[in-house]
Design a protein around this motif. Structure first.
Motif, mmCIF file in Angstrom:
data_model
loop_
_atom_site.group_PDB
_atom_site.id
_atom_site.type_symbol
_atom_site.label_atom_id
_atom_site.label_comp_id
_atom_site.label_asym_id
_atom_site.label_seq_id
_atom_site.Cartn_x
_atom_site.Cartn_y
_atom_site.Cartn_z
ATOM 1 N N GLY A 139 0.794 -1.231 0.000
ATOM 2 C CA GLY A 139 0.000 0.000 0.000
ATOM 3 C C GLY A 139 0.830 1.287 0.000
ATOM 4 N N GLU A 140 2.152 1.123 -0.152
ATOM 5 C CA GLU A 140 3.026 2.314 -0.106
ATOM 6 C C GLU A 140 2.603 3.326 -1.182
ATOM 7 O OE1 GLU A 140 7.105 1.206 -0.535
ATOM 8 O OE2 GLU A 140 7.823 3.106 0.242
ATOM 9 N N ASN A 141 2.430 4.556 -0.761
ATOM 10 C CA ASN A 141 2.014 5.650 -1.669
ATOM 11 C C ASN A 141 0.630 5.412 -2.282
ATOM 12 O OD1 ASN A 141 4.453 6.944 -1.185
ATOM 13 N ND2 ASN A 141 5.455 5.821 -2.844
ATOM 14 N N LYS A 142 -0.149 4.544 -1.636
ATOM 15 C CA LYS A 142 -1.509 4.299 -2.131
ATOM 16 C C LYS A 142 -2.506 4.668 -1.032
ATOM 17 C CE LYS A 142 -0.414 1.251 -5.798
ATOM 18 N NZ LYS A 142 -0.377 -0.062 -6.365
ATOM 19 N N THR A 143 -3.749 4.851 -1.458
ATOM 20 C CA THR A 143 -4.783 5.325 -0.530
ATOM 21 C C THR A 143 -6.038 4.472 -0.648
ATOM 22 O OG1 THR A 143 -3.955 7.579 -0.728
ATOM 23 C CG2 THR A 143 -6.210 7.335 0.072
ATOM 24 N N VAL A 144 -6.566 4.097 0.514
ATOM 25 C CA VAL A 144 -7.869 3.426 0.571
ATOM 26 C C VAL A 144 -8.898 4.479 0.982
ATOM 27 C CG1 VAL A 144 -9.247 1.674 1.781
ATOM 28 C CG2 VAL A 144 -6.865 1.180 1.153
ATOM 29 N N GLY A 145 -9.926 4.655 0.171
ATOM 30 C CA GLY A 145 -11.011 5.597 0.490
ATOM 31 C C GLY A 145 -12.220 4.824 0.990
ATOM 32 N N LEU A 146 -12.846 5.329 2.038
ATOM 33 C CA LEU A 146 -14.003 4.638 2.636
ATOM 34 C C LEU A 146 -15.173 5.615 2.734
ATOM 35 C CD1 LEU A 146 -12.065 2.975 5.630
ATOM 36 C CD2 LEU A 146 -12.647 1.879 3.447
ATOM 37 N N ILE A 147 -16.269 5.274 2.068
ATOM 38 C CA ILE A 147 -17.465 6.130 2.117
ATOM 39 C C ILE A 147 -18.554 5.399 2.894
ATOM 40 C CG2 ILE A 147 -19.162 7.427 0.765
ATOM 41 C CD1 ILE A 147 -17.442 6.840 -1.688
ATOM 42 N N PHE A 148 -19.099 6.069 3.885
ATOM 43 C CA PHE A 148 -20.177 5.478 4.697
ATOM 44 C C PHE A 148 -21.452 6.304 4.525
ATOM 45 C CE2 PHE A 148 -16.441 3.631 6.507
ATOM 46 C CZ PHE A 148 -16.848 2.352 6.880
ATOM 47 N N PHE A 149 -22.467 5.662 3.956
ATOM 48 C CA PHE A 149 -23.798 6.283 3.910
ATOM 49 C C PHE A 149 -24.588 5.924 5.173
ATOM 50 C CE2 PHE A 149 -22.676 6.278 -0.580
ATOM 51 C CZ PHE A 149 -23.145 7.511 -1.008
ATOM 52 N N ASN A 150 -24.005 5.005 6.002
ATOM 53 C CA ASN A 150 -24.697 4.518 7.213
ATOM 54 C C ASN A 150 -23.683 4.307 8.324
ATOM 55 O OD1 ASN A 150 -25.686 2.874 4.573
ATOM 56 N ND2 ASN A 150 -27.418 3.725 5.701
ATOM 57 N N PRO A 151 -24.155 4.199 9.572
ATOM 58 C CA PRO A 151 -23.221 4.058 10.705
ATOM 59 C C PRO A 151 -22.422 2.757 10.656
ATOM 60 C CG PRO A 151 -25.449 4.568 11.464
ATOM 61 C CD PRO A 151 -25.547 4.261 10.008
ATOM 62 N N SER A 152 -21.314 2.759 11.373
ATOM 63 C CA SER A 152 -20.476 1.558 11.475
ATOM 64 C C SER A 152 -19.487 1.720 12.605
ATOM 65 C CB SER A 152 -19.699 1.361 10.172
ATOM 66 O OG SER A 152 -18.676 0.405 10.343
ATOM 67 N N LEU A 153 -19.174 0.634 13.273
ATOM 68 C CA LEU A 153 -18.053 0.591 14.213
ATOM 69 C C LEU A 153 -16.976 -0.335 13.633
ATOM 70 C CD1 LEU A 153 -18.193 0.169 18.090
ATOM 71 C CD2 LEU A 153 -16.541 -1.046 16.715
ATOM 72 N N ARG A 154 -17.326 -1.631 13.493
ATOM 73 C CA ARG A 154 -16.354 -2.642 13.071
ATOM 74 C C ARG A 154 -15.848 -2.419 11.654
ATOM 75 N NH1 ARG A 154 -19.071 -4.252 17.083
ATOM 76 N NH2 ARG A 154 -20.687 -3.125 15.990
ATOM 77 N N THR A 155 -16.756 -2.183 10.723
ATOM 78 C CA THR A 155 -16.335 -2.103 9.317
ATOM 79 C C THR A 155 -15.401 -0.924 9.123
ATOM 80 O OG1 THR A 155 -18.453 -3.062 8.742
ATOM 81 C CG2 THR A 155 -17.221 -2.000 6.959
ATOM 82 N N ARG A 156 -15.752 0.188 9.726
ATOM 83 C CA ARG A 156 -14.932 1.392 9.608
ATOM 84 C C ARG A 156 -13.533 1.154 10.196
ATOM 85 N NH1 ARG A 156 -16.509 7.224 10.274
ATOM 86 N NH2 ARG A 156 -18.482 6.278 9.785
ATOM 87 N N LEU A 157 -13.491 0.696 11.448
ATOM 88 C CA LEU A 157 -12.193 0.608 12.134
ATOM 89 C C LEU A 157 -11.341 -0.549 11.616
ATOM 90 C CD1 LEU A 157 -13.274 1.520 15.778
ATOM 91 C CD2 LEU A 157 -12.445 3.021 13.964
ATOM 92 N N SER A 158 -11.980 -1.661 11.302
ATOM 93 C CA SER A 158 -11.186 -2.803 10.792
ATOM 94 C C SER A 158 -10.646 -2.486 9.403
ATOM 95 C CB SER A 158 -12.019 -4.091 10.776
ATOM 96 O OG SER A 158 -13.120 -3.970 9.905
ATOM 97 N N SER A 159 -11.408 -1.734 8.609
ATOM 98 C CA SER A 159 -10.924 -1.367 7.269
ATOM 99 C C SER A 159 -9.740 -0.403 7.370
ATOM 100 C CB SER A 159 -12.044 -0.718 6.446
ATOM 101 O OG SER A 159 -13.087 -1.643 6.237
ATOM 102 N N ILE A 160 -9.830 0.514 8.315
ATOM 103 C CA ILE A 160 -8.707 1.456 8.521
ATOM 104 C C ILE A 160 -7.469 0.669 8.965
ATOM 105 C CG2 ILE A 160 -7.856 3.335 9.991
ATOM 106 C CD1 ILE A 160 -10.784 4.386 10.056
ATOM 107 N N LYS A 161 -7.641 -0.221 9.927
ATOM 108 C CA LYS A 161 -6.521 -1.014 10.434
ATOM 109 C C LYS A 161 -5.938 -1.894 9.318
ATOM 110 C CE LYS A 161 -3.921 -3.246 13.467
ATOM 111 N NZ LYS A 161 -2.509 -2.862 13.314
ATOM 112 N N ALA A 162 -6.819 -2.483 8.517
ATOM 113 C CA ALA A 162 -6.369 -3.339 7.402
ATOM 114 C C ALA A 162 -5.509 -2.529 6.425
ATOM 115 C CB ALA A 162 -7.580 -3.910 6.678
#
Ligand code: CP
Length: 317
Positions: free
Chosen positions: A35-58
């Motif tokens: 993932g060096e010099n790459k970006t993961v974008g995450l769009i949430f139209f609805n609430p989340s705890l696990r999906t948001r944080l686990s995706s960031i950690k991943a």
């Protein structure tokens, strides 16, 4: 990998991806340069705890940068319909918004729940498809109107880790809830586990809660929960609203709550739930707090399901 929306996207190589996820769990930073010099974008139209944080950690485990947008509250209000005169509250059309956001990342994750009012709109995945049509980068579902594939992949990792025999019996059971919930988690779970080769899969729910046959793939349905739970190695509880009487709550029967007595019918089975879970409604405290509950390892595995899928997407970019 150009997209991850359902089991179909990994059907040909799910065993390889499962092994990769288990390897990531042992060595989370082994691919920290992907993932060096790459970006993961995450769009949430609805609430989340696990999906948001686990995706960031991943993403961090892969060495990628991350941005997260709560669509609507963090951004302009987005217009979803085509051909409208935008003289109401919507300030930006999803067409431009997704084209711009996908220019700012290398993989785009999106969470978009169903409205549970218009079955055709939900089951045609209208919002997810608009994202895909307008994205210039691979799109990963963070739970769509009908499916939650990152959750199902984490469930597969968890069952693979905890299974004690070559073949296992996995039971998906409906459980009561006070609100009308989407069918995305049970649809997705049924779609995956009816096709996993080491699983004998059974679904149990009150009459009227039949899931879309497109996802159950001819799975055995047993309407008597006690009968279904007999000798189960894994009990996966989830509430969902009716698919046939779309979005309706048909029952709140508390006899479907997963209790110690219900778990005693199983083969010393493990209890699973995607979380968040309502205690003493879906499952009793004495099950959720017992050694048979594996909901925390299951949630932890969300990191490794996301890491595996993001890594496949970043490699193909
Ligand atoms: N299981 C799951 O998707 O949790 P969140 O809704 O908190 O992301």
């Amino acid at each position: 990998m150009k997209q991850f929306f359902s089991f179909n996207d990994v059907k040909s190589n799910y065993k390889e991806l499962l092994n990769k996820a288990l390897d990531y769990k042992k060595n989370p930073f082994t691919d920290k340069h992907i993932g060096e010099n790459k970006t993961v974008g995450l769009i949430f139209f609805n609430p989340s705890l696990r999906t948001r944080l686990s995706s960031i950690k991943a993403a961090y485990n892969l060495g990628a940068n991350v941005w997260v947008l709560n669509a609507g509250s963090d951004s302009w209000t987005l217009e979803m319909a085509d051909g409208t005169v935008m003289d109401g509250n919507s300030q930006e059309h999803i067409k431009e918004a997704i084209q711009v956001m996908s220019a700012y990342c290398d993989v785009l994750g999106v969470r978009t729940f169903p409205n549970l009012k218009n079955k055709d709109e939900d089951y045609n995945e209208v919002i997810l498809n608009k994202v895909v049509e307008n994205s210039s980068v691979p799109v990963v579902s963070l739970e769509s109107a009908t499916l939650h594939p990152l959750q199902s992949f984490a469930d597969l990792i968890t069952i693979a880790e905890y299974k004690k025999t070559e073949r296992v019996k996995v039971v998906l059971t409906w459980a009561p809830h006070v609100r009308a919930l989407p069918q995305s988690v049970p649809n997705s779970f049924a779609d995956w586990f009816s096709q996993i080769d080491f699983v004998d899969f059974v679904i149990t729910h009150p009459k009227g809660y039949e899931l879309n046959e497109k996802f159950t793939n001819g799975s055995q349905i047993i309407y008597d929960q006690d009968e279904a739970l007999k000798d189960a190695d894994f009990v996966y509880a989830k509430n969902w609203s009716s698919f046939t009487d779309y979005g309706k709550i048909l029952s709140n029967d508390s006899s479907w709550t997963v209790t110690k007595e219900k778990m005693n019918l199983t083969n010393n089975g493990k209890f699973m739930h995607c979380l968040p879970v309502r205690r003493n409604l879906i499952v009793s405290d004495d099950v959720l707090d017992s050694d048979s509950s594996i909901v925390i390892p299951e949630a932890t595995n969300r990191i490794f399901s996301a890491q595996t899928i993001f890594s496949e997407c970043l490699k193909s970019k």
